[in-house]
Design a protein around this motif. Structure first.
Motif, PDB file in Angstrom:
ATOM      1  N   UNK A   1       0.863  -1.322  -0.004  1.00  0.00           N
ATOM      2  CA  UNK A   1       0.338   0.262  -0.139  1.00  0.00           C
ATOM      3  C   UNK A   1       1.034   1.304  -0.112  1.00  0.00           C
ATOM      4  N   UNK A   2       1.718   1.182   0.550  1.00  0.00           N
ATOM      5  CA  UNK A   2       2.629   2.603   0.657  1.00  0.00           C
ATOM      6  C   UNK A   2       3.381   2.304  -0.777  1.00  0.00           C
ATOM      7  N   UNK A   3       3.692   1.319  -1.097  1.00  0.00           N
ATOM      8  CA  UNK A   3       4.326   1.465  -2.485  1.00  0.00           C
ATOM      9  C   UNK A   3       3.962   2.157  -3.832  1.00  0.00           C
ATOM     10  N   UNK A   4       1.719   1.953  -3.154  1.00  0.00           N
ATOM     11  CA  UNK A   4       0.784   2.275  -4.503  1.00  0.00           C
ATOM     12  C   UNK A   4       1.014   3.839  -4.377  1.00  0.00           C
ATOM     13  N   UNK A   5       1.434   4.290  -2.677  1.00  0.00           N
ATOM     14  CA  UNK A   5       0.359   5.326  -2.597  1.00  0.00           C
ATOM     15  C   UNK A   5       1.984   6.583  -3.337  1.00  0.00           C
ATOM     16  N   UNK A   6       3.316   6.253  -2.964  1.00  0.00           N
ATOM     17  CA  UNK A   6       4.325   6.359  -3.718  1.00  0.00           C
ATOM     18  C   UNK A   6       4.390   7.152  -5.229  1.00  0.00           C
ATOM     19  N   UNK A   7       3.346   5.408  -5.717  1.00  0.00           N
ATOM     20  CA  UNK A   7       3.508   5.460  -7.309  1.00  0.00           C
ATOM     21  C   UNK A   7       4.550   4.804  -7.864  1.00  0.00           C
ATOM     22  N   UNK A   8       5.099   4.495  -6.667  1.00  0.00           N
ATOM     23  CA  UNK A   8       6.545   3.233  -7.045  1.00  0.00           C
ATOM     24  C   UNK A   8       5.626   2.031  -8.199  1.00  0.00           C
TER      25      UNK A   8
END
Length: 71
Positions: free
Chosen positions: A63-70
């Motif tokens: 979820x953190x990666x999705x929020x960062x757009x990575x």
């Protein structure tokens, strides 16, 4: 053990195979073997807890990666 013998000398190999397959299915040994392949031992409480913790961590990272757009 399932055994199938020739009825006579002129019996075709396909007939013997068909009779063998039918006897194996009727004996239930094939179903029992497949069930044993899928059997899993019960997991201990600590193992279940550790697995759940890992799942939560991986989900949070995703979820953190999705929020960062990575992604």
């Amino acid at each position: 053990m399932v055994q199938v013998t020739r009825k006579d000398e002129r019996e075709a190999n396909e007939n013997i195979l068909r009779r063998f397959n039918r006897r194996v299915l009727q004996s239930g040994k094939l179903a029992k073997a497949k069930a044993m392949m899928r059997f899993e031992k019960a997991m201990s409480k600590t193992d279940r807890r550790n697995k759940a913790i890992l799942r939560k961590e991986r989900k949070a990272e995703k979820l953190a990666k999705i929020r960062l757009g990575v992604r």
